[in-house]
Design a protein around this motif. Structure first.
Motif, PDB file in Angstrom:
ATOM      1  N   TYR A 147      42.444  16.517  53.504  1.00 18.73           N
ATOM      2  CA  TYR A 147      42.157  15.297  54.267  1.00 18.73           C
ATOM      3  C   TYR A 147      41.939  15.602  55.749  1.00 18.73           C
ATOM      4  O   TYR A 147      41.320  14.823  56.457  1.00 18.73           O
ATOM      5  CB  TYR A 147      43.288  14.282  54.099  1.00 18.73           C
ATOM      6  N   ARG A 148      42.443  16.727  56.238  1.00 15.52           N
ATOM      7  CA  ARG A 148      42.251  17.178  57.620  1.00 15.52           C
ATOM      8  C   ARG A 148      42.766  16.133  58.623  1.00 15.52           C
ATOM      9  O   ARG A 148      42.042  15.652  59.500  1.00 15.52           O
ATOM     10  CB  ARG A 148      40.782  17.496  57.887  1.00 15.52           C
ATOM     11  N   ALA A 149      44.035  15.823  58.512  1.00 15.32           N
ATOM     12  CA  ALA A 149      44.644  14.840  59.416  1.00 15.32           C
ATOM     13  C   ALA A 149      44.515  15.247  60.870  1.00 15.32           C
ATOM     14  O   ALA A 149      44.433  14.388  61.764  1.00 15.32           O
ATOM     15  CB  ALA A 149      46.122  14.661  59.058  1.00 15.32           C
ATOM     16  N   TRP A 150      44.457  16.548  61.133  1.00 15.73           N
ATOM     17  CA  TRP A 150      44.375  17.020  62.511  1.00 15.73           C
ATOM     18  C   TRP A 150      43.087  16.586  63.209  1.00 15.73           C
ATOM     19  O   TRP A 150      43.052  16.512  64.439  1.00 15.73           O
ATOM     20  CB  TRP A 150      44.535  18.536  62.554  1.00 15.73           C
ATOM     21  N   ASP A 151      42.043  16.302  62.442  1.00 20.65           N
ATOM     22  CA  ASP A 151      40.824  15.800  63.075  1.00 20.65           C
ATOM     23  C   ASP A 151      41.060  14.422  63.696  1.00 20.65           C
ATOM     24  O   ASP A 151      40.562  14.126  64.788  1.00 20.65           O
ATOM     25  CB  ASP A 151      39.681  15.716  62.052  1.00 20.65           C
ATOM     26  N   GLU A 152      41.814  13.586  63.005  1.00 17.51           N
ATOM     27  CA  GLU A 152      42.170  12.286  63.563  1.00 17.51           C
ATOM     28  C   GLU A 152      43.104  12.450  64.756  1.00 17.51           C
ATOM     29  O   GLU A 152      42.973  11.750  65.758  1.00 17.51           O
ATOM     30  CB  GLU A 152      42.836  11.415  62.499  1.00 17.51           C
ATOM     31  N   TRP A 153      44.043  13.390  64.643  1.00 19.54           N
ATOM     32  CA  TRP A 153      44.977  13.594  65.752  1.00 19.54           C
ATOM     33  C   TRP A 153      44.238  14.050  67.008  1.00 19.54           C
ATOM     34  O   TRP A 153      44.584  13.641  68.118  1.00 19.54           O
ATOM     35  CB  TRP A 153      46.020  14.638  65.360  1.00 19.54           C
ATOM     36  N   ALA A 154      43.229  14.892  66.829  1.00 16.16           N
ATOM     37  CA  ALA A 154      42.479  15.395  67.984  1.00 16.16           C
ATOM     38  C   ALA A 154      41.756  14.280  68.728  1.00 16.16           C
ATOM     39  O   ALA A 154      41.466  14.405  69.929  1.00 16.16           O
ATOM     40  CB  ALA A 154      41.473  16.456  67.541  1.00 16.16           C
ATOM     41  N   ALA A 155      41.470  13.190  68.013  1.00 11.94           N
ATOM     42  CA  ALA A 155      40.736  12.078  68.637  1.00 11.94           C
ATOM     43  C   ALA A 155      41.650  11.114  69.381  1.00 11.94           C
ATOM     44  O   ALA A 155      41.155  10.187  70.038  1.00 11.94           O
ATOM     45  CB  ALA A 155      39.953  11.323  67.566  1.00 11.94           C
ATOM     46  N   ARG A 156      42.944  11.302  69.282  1.00 14.03           N
ATOM     47  CA  ARG A 156      43.862  10.394  69.964  1.00 14.03           C
ATOM     48  C   ARG A 156      43.766  10.572  71.472  1.00 14.03           C
ATOM     49  O   ARG A 156      43.831  11.690  71.983  1.00 14.03           O
ATOM     50  CB  ARG A 156      45.298  10.635  69.498  1.00 14.03           C
ATOM     51  N   THR A 157      43.576   9.484  72.170  1.00 16.94           N
ATOM     52  CA  THR A 157      43.430   9.543  73.628  1.00 16.94           C
ATOM     53  C   THR A 157      44.341   8.510  74.279  1.00 16.94           C
ATOM     54  O   THR A 157      44.699   7.498  73.675  1.00 16.94           O
ATOM     55  CB  THR A 157      41.983   9.267  74.063  1.00 16.94           C
ATOM     56  N   GLY A 158      44.659   8.782  75.535  1.00 15.80           N
ATOM     57  CA  GLY A 158      45.419   7.814  76.306  1.00 15.80           C
ATOM     58  C   GLY A 158      46.889   7.785  75.957  1.00 15.80           C
ATOM     59  O   GLY A 158      47.302   8.170  74.858  1.00 15.80           O
ATOM     60  N   PRO A 159      47.707   7.313  76.884  1.00 11.51           N
ATOM     61  CA  PRO A 159      49.148   7.242  76.647  1.00 11.51           C
ATOM     62  C   PRO A 159      49.545   6.013  75.841  1.00 11.51           C
ATOM     63  O   PRO A 159      48.801   5.045  75.740  1.00 11.51           O
ATOM     64  CB  PRO A 159      49.711   7.143  78.066  1.00 11.51           C
TER      65      PRO A 159
END
Length: 238
Positions: free
Chosen positions: A140-152
């Protein structure tokens, strides 16, 4: 050694606020009830959310976590006296079911560490008892979604005040994925916590469980994250 997010007293105190509603725990309550369990070992119990819910249903519950700061938070919650809180899996007790929720199963990075915890759990389950845990599907490559997280993310934490959380994906070297949380408190203190998770595929999972003496009886999807995670029910044969 536990990550600071669990082991540092100031970070453990804000963990629940940032972790949010634990909708994922309802599935574990349902599985425990489905199995007719009277006793449960919660491995990696953290601040005790599931352990307290199960104890509130009248079950005998032991929560285990090496992070003393998280256990202190758990001990301060209503109903905490119904749960036995331990830093290690207790020898000499026998349980119907053991659970590992969230990312607990993925924090054991080496084959030896994973084998050791599986053997320890196997040793305290009754014959016919089950280990129930979830793990993220690497495909599922969850890390791809995590990499897109921006802002506090900013939260008002009861008894603490305003806290800002920032997230960063720091490394992807499969099967290991590393990340960092940075917290800024109202008094200006900044604390960071680095974590690494291991993404095991189905072959690795089954091999490790079989070697530890378990039999995988069922693999389900996590209701809160369908197709993203596996929930494994693993029996200690009679």
């Amino acid at each position: 050694m536990p990550d600071p997010i669990f082991a540092h007293p100031r970070l453990a105190a804000v963990y629940d606020t940032f972790d949010g509603d634990r909708d994922d725990l309802e599935a574990y309550e349902e599985i425990v009830a489905e199995l007719g369990a009277g006793s449960v070992l919660d491995v990696g119990c953290g601040t005790g959310c599931l352990a307290l819910r199960l104890a509130g249903r009248g079950l005998r519950v032991t929560g285990v976590d090496p992070a003393e700061a998280s256990l202190e938070v758990a001990r301060g919650k209503p109903g905490a006296g119904r749960v036995r809180w331990c830093a290690e899996i207790p020898a000499g007790e026998v349980f119907d079911v053991a659970v590992m929720t969230g990312n607990v199963a993925q924090v054991f990075l080496t084959d030896d560490d994973w084998a050791a915890v599986l053997r320890a759990v196997h040793g305290v389950l009754r014959p016919g008892g089950l280990l129930v845990f979830e793990t993220r599907r690497p495909e599922y490559r969850a890390w791809d979604e995590w990499a897109a997280r921006t802002g506090p993310v900013v939260r008002e934490v009861p008894g603490v005040g305003r806290v800002e959380q920032r997230f960063a994906l720091t490394s992807v070297r499969l099967p290991l994925v590393s990340l960092r949380y940075t917290y800024t408190f109202a008094d200006g203190e900044v604390l960071t916590s680095d974590s690494t998770l291991r993404f095991r595929d189905r072959i690795d999972l089954h091999a490790g469980l079989t070697a530890a003496g378990f039999r995988v009886v069922e693999v389900r999807q996590a209701p809160d994250r369908p197709a993203q995670e596996r929930v494994l029910l693993c029996e200690k044969p009679r």
